[in-house]
Scaffold this active site. Structure first.
Site, mmCIF file in Angstrom:
data_model
loop_
_atom_site.group_PDB
_atom_site.id
_atom_site.type_symbol
_atom_site.label_atom_id
_atom_site.label_comp_id
_atom_site.label_asym_id
_atom_site.label_seq_id
_atom_site.Cartn_x
_atom_site.Cartn_y
_atom_site.Cartn_z
ATOM 1 C CE LYS A 158 2.090 -9.377 -9.504
ATOM 2 N NZ LYS A 158 2.549 -8.192 -10.215
ATOM 3 N N GLY A 190 9.425 -6.076 -10.861
ATOM 4 C CA GLY A 190 10.421 -5.032 -10.583
ATOM 5 C C GLY A 190 10.679 -4.897 -9.084
ATOM 6 C CG ASN A 191 7.694 -3.569 -6.531
ATOM 7 O OD1 ASN A 191 8.327 -2.528 -6.543
ATOM 8 N ND2 ASN A 191 6.415 -3.630 -6.863
ATOM 9 C CE LYS A 207 1.079 2.204 -12.705
ATOM 10 N NZ LYS A 207 1.498 1.141 -11.806
ATOM 11 C CE LYS A 253 5.866 -7.813 -13.720
ATOM 12 N NZ LYS A 253 5.005 -7.441 -12.643
HETATM 13 P P1 ADP Z 1 5.499 -6.894 -8.855
HETATM 14 O O1 ADP Z 1 6.637 -5.939 -8.790
HETATM 15 O O2 ADP Z 1 5.961 -8.314 -8.897
HETATM 16 O O3 ADP Z 1 4.490 -6.564 -9.934
HETATM 17 P P2 ADP Z 1 3.461 -6.070 -6.928
HETATM 18 O O4 ADP Z 1 3.812 -5.461 -5.610
HETATM 19 O O5 ADP Z 1 2.893 -5.177 -7.975
HETATM 20 O O6 ADP Z 1 4.766 -6.817 -7.424
HETATM 21 O O7 ADP Z 1 2.416 -7.278 -6.683
HETATM 22 C C1 ADP Z 1 2.640 -8.280 -5.720
HETATM 23 C C2 ADP Z 1 1.905 -7.953 -4.419
HETATM 24 O O8 ADP Z 1 0.478 -8.082 -4.601
HETATM 25 C C3 ADP Z 1 2.146 -8.906 -3.270
HETATM 26 O O9 ADP Z 1 3.326 -8.586 -2.571
HETATM 27 C C4 ADP Z 1 0.895 -8.724 -2.396
HETATM 28 O O10 ADP Z 1 1.154 -7.854 -1.330
HETATM 29 C C5 ADP Z 1 -0.113 -8.021 -3.314
HETATM 30 N N1 ADP Z 1 -1.473 -8.591 -3.366
HETATM 31 C C6 ADP Z 1 -2.599 -7.851 -3.504
HETATM 32 N N2 ADP Z 1 -3.700 -8.613 -3.521
HETATM 33 C C7 ADP Z 1 -3.268 -9.899 -3.394
HETATM 34 C C8 ADP Z 1 -3.956 -11.159 -3.361
HETATM 35 N N3 ADP Z 1 -5.272 -11.252 -3.443
HETATM 36 N N4 ADP Z 1 -3.204 -12.287 -3.218
HETATM 37 C C9 ADP Z 1 -1.860 -12.207 -3.120
HETATM 38 N N5 ADP Z 1 -1.158 -11.038 -3.143
HETATM 39 C C10 ADP Z 1 -1.858 -9.889 -3.287
HETATM 40 MG MG MG Z 2 3.420 -4.694 -10.003
#
Ligand code: ADP
Ligand code: MG
Length: 313
Positions: free
Chosen positions: A276, A12-13, A130, A214
């Site tokens: 993730k 979403g981001n 949240k 998600k």
């Molecule tokens: P989305 O909307 O795709 O779920 P998020 O912001 O929730 O995006 O997750 C992606 C972010 O996770 C990246 O931009 C990064 O800043 C962060 N992140 C946290 N820990 C890690 C890690 N170990 N390796 C890579 N990215 C990480």
């Molecule tokens: Mg996210």
């Protein structure tokens, strides 16, 4: 050989980026870039099911509802989730149809309003985490807390916001029709924004004000439809160990055991990368072949193993 089914989750981001205003044009253009990559996967023969986040979008819908409450009765959060599935589903569906037409590919595309079952006794209901909607000062927050059943929490900048629970997904309510549509050769968009959380009372489904992560619901979707590959696309190219430190190390591949160890060691941030990796692990433990985390702009190279981070058994 049967074509492999791939669940692709769009962040979403990444669709509405932090440095953007969030206009219609901006979101459409981000979706367009992701879709062009996904069409490459379709050309390679993958059956594709698309899911997506909705954090920034559902947040905006909820703010619109809150601010216009004197004029139009505000809708509860589960309704805002449903609206966001329509909004983002429309972007993806139309861009997908346009990109397929450009490539002379004739495959129907369908978006499902998708509910996701959660447990009514999920511990998350006792501890909402949240934050959603507008920021308030203490007096406004107290008033809102008295007028409604909202739980209000203070952040580090002494601003108050409503918080709602984030329960675990159990199963996708519409999974049978999703499976049928994939078998019929459709490109399916489903479980957007983590799905609309519902609980079951006897035979009845009831929408609840909560939000499902998600990444975890993408995994649940993958398991429920027996997909082989889970591809989580976000705003970063790879997963790192010791992220954002001088010891940072980008990872190309990890085994299931390594991923579980890194999770325990706390390499992945709560609420962003951690869900993730958890989703990737759970997918492999429940019949999946491969979980991949990569950039929204490089879906097809991530599946070919030349970008992103792959977790395998
Ligand atoms: P989305 O909307 O795709 O779920 P998020 O912001 O929730 O995006 O997750 C992606 C972010 O996770 C990246 O931009 C990064 O800043 C962060 N992140 C946290 N820990 C890690 C890690 N170990 N390796 C890579 N990215 C990480
Ligand atoms: Mg996210």
């Amino acid at each position: 050989m049967k074509n492999k089914t791939l669940v692709v989750a769009l962040g979403g981001n990444a669709i509405l980026q932090a440095d953007e205003e969030g206009t219609y044009r901006e979101q459409l253009s981000n979706v367009q870039k992701a879709v062009a990559e996904i069409v490459n996967l379709i050309k390679e023969g993958y059956r594709v099911v698309i899911t997506h986040g909705n954090g920034p979008q559902v947040g905006n819908l909820y703010i619109q509802n809150s601010l216009a409450g004197e004029v139009v009765p505000p809708m509860p959060f589960d309704v805002c989730s449903a609206e966001s599935q329509g909004l983002i589903g429309y972007f993806i569906q139309q861009e997908m149809q346009n990109e397929l037409a450009k490539n002379d590919i004739h495959i129907p595309v369908v978006t499902f309003i998708t509910q996701v079952l959660v447990e009514s006794d999920d511990p998350a209901f006792k501890n909402p985490t949240k934050p959603i909607g507008p920021f308030h000062n203490k007096r406004e927050a107290d008033l809102l807390g008295q007028k409604t059943s909202f739980v209000m929490k203070e952040d580090s900048n002494r601003r108050w916001r409503r918080v709602i629970p984030s329960p675990r997904p159990i199963s996708i309510v519409e999974k049978e029709i999703i499976k049928k549509s994939i078998a019929d050769g459709c490109i399916v968009i489903a479980a957007g924004g983590g799905g609309i959380p519902v609980i079951k009372k006897g035979k009845e489904l009831i929408g609840i004000e909560a939000v499902i992560d998600k990444d975890l619901s993408a995994c649940c979707l993958g398991i429920d439809i027996n997909a082989e590959i889970l591809l989580i696309l976000t705003d970063i190219e790879k997963v790192a160990l010791n992220y954002n430190t001088s010891d940072q190390k980008w990872i190309d591949r990890m085994s299931l055991e390594e991923a579980k160890r890194y999770l325990e060691q706390g390499h992945f941030k709560e609420g962003s990368m951690k869900p993730k990796i958890e989703a990737g692990v759970r997918f492999l433990e429940n019949g999946g072949e491969r979980s991949i985390i990569g950039s929204l702009l490089s879906a097809s190279s991530a599946v070919k193993d030349s970008s992103g981070t792959t977790i395998t058994l």
